[in-house]
Motif scaffolding. Sequence first.
Motif, PDB file in Angstrom:
ATOM      1  N   PRO A 150       0.764  -1.277   0.043  1.00  0.00           N
ATOM      2  CA  PRO A 150       0.067  -0.024   0.004  1.00  0.00           C
ATOM      3  C   PRO A 150       0.972   1.363  -0.038  1.00  0.00           C
ATOM      4  N   PHE A 151       0.449   2.193  -0.741  1.00  0.00           N
ATOM      5  CA  PHE A 151       1.331   3.451  -0.770  1.00  0.00           C
ATOM      6  C   PHE A 151       0.349   4.981  -0.419  1.00  0.00           C
ATOM      7  N   GLY A 152      -0.641   4.342   0.144  1.00  0.00           N
ATOM      8  CA  GLY A 152      -1.406   5.535   0.677  1.00  0.00           C
ATOM      9  C   GLY A 152      -2.631   5.911   0.001  1.00  0.00           C
ATOM     10  N   PRO A 193       1.214   3.694   5.455  1.00  0.00           N
ATOM     11  CA  PRO A 193       0.252   4.126   4.219  1.00  0.00           C
ATOM     12  C   PRO A 193      -0.959   4.950   4.836  1.00  0.00           C
ATOM     13  N   SER A 194      -1.509   4.620   5.962  1.00  0.00           N
ATOM     14  CA  SER A 194      -2.748   5.537   6.157  1.00  0.00           C
ATOM     15  C   SER A 194      -2.334   6.485   7.111  1.00  0.00           C
ATOM     16  N   ALA A 219       1.577   3.834  -7.829  1.00  0.00           N
ATOM     17  CA  ALA A 219       2.300   5.118  -7.114  1.00  0.00           C
ATOM     18  C   ALA A 219       3.084   5.984  -7.580  1.00  0.00           C
ATOM     19  N   VAL A 279      -2.179   1.474  -4.748  1.00  0.00           N
ATOM     20  CA  VAL A 279      -1.502  -0.039  -4.420  1.00  0.00           C
ATOM     21  C   VAL A 279      -0.327  -0.383  -5.515  1.00  0.00           C
ATOM     22  N   LEU A 339       6.706   4.698   2.305  1.00  0.00           N
ATOM     23  CA  LEU A 339       5.103   4.750   2.479  1.00  0.00           C
ATOM     24  C   LEU A 339       4.372   3.534   2.813  1.00  0.00           C
ATOM     25  N   PRO A 340       5.063   2.383   2.300  1.00  0.00           N
ATOM     26  CA  PRO A 340       4.153   1.176   2.876  1.00  0.00           C
ATOM     27  C   PRO A 340       4.322   0.640   4.375  1.00  0.00           C
ATOM     28  N   ASN A 341       5.318   1.389   5.084  1.00  0.00           N
ATOM     29  CA  ASN A 341       5.635   1.360   6.724  1.00  0.00           C
ATOM     30  C   ASN A 341       4.299   1.748   7.486  1.00  0.00           C
ATOM     31  N   TYR A 359       2.204   9.613  -8.236  1.00  0.00           N
ATOM     32  CA  TYR A 359       2.616  10.754  -7.535  1.00  0.00           C
ATOM     33  C   TYR A 359       3.546  11.561  -8.345  1.00  0.00           C
ATOM     34  N   TYR A 363       1.575   9.996   3.322  1.00  0.00           N
ATOM     35  CA  TYR A 363       1.594   9.854   1.992  1.00  0.00           C
ATOM     36  C   TYR A 363       1.590  11.281   1.374  1.00  0.00           C
TER      37      TYR A 363
END
Length: 203
Positions: free
Chosen positions: A130-132, A168-169, A141, A136, A164-166, A145, A172
């Motif tokens: 996931p990238f925010g 993502p919510s 991403a 995905v 970002l995946p660390n 972006y 981003y």
Amino acid sequence: NDFEQPYSTVLEDYNGNLLSATIADDGQWRFPPSDSIAFKFKTCIKLFEDQYFDYHPGFNPISLLRAFKQNWNSKKTKSGGSTITMQLIRLSRRKERTYYQKIIELIKAVKTEINYSKENIFNLYCANAPFGGNVVGLEAASWRYYGRAPHLLSWSESATLAVLPNAPSLIYPGKNQKRLLKKRNFLLKKLMDKHYIDQIQYE
């Protein structure tokens, strides 16, 4: 492969330039996985998430012990200690994050390492991380972006995507910019310390 999610419809020209893309049926920007991952991003994500990825059997006992100790001392989950392989398993299962599930992930990660090459595991992770927001995978991403393919990104842009995946919510581009910048700069410093970039590039 437990990933059965729908992909975006992507139209590219002969040179690989994106002409158009439509969102996937589940409302996510998820491009089909790439056969190879750009060197800069590969270096960044391994250095940030799992720098022993090429050598471990699916789990890193030192990272797990350190994470357990940190979480025990702080009485809450501060660190996961998961390898990229374990994260891939978690993405495919989407279960609640508990110590029991972590053990299941560990076992499945070892089995995955036995049955698949490191390259296959890594490519699958990059395609499903996931990238925010509703973005995905690395390909989606990079285009979403930065408006270009991953292999055309700079070290700075690759490092931004790699953190970002660390969470993502939480962070981003467009959300929590200061925290995102702090994480990216931490990774750039690591890249310099490991001699991937020099002082001038770091600055």
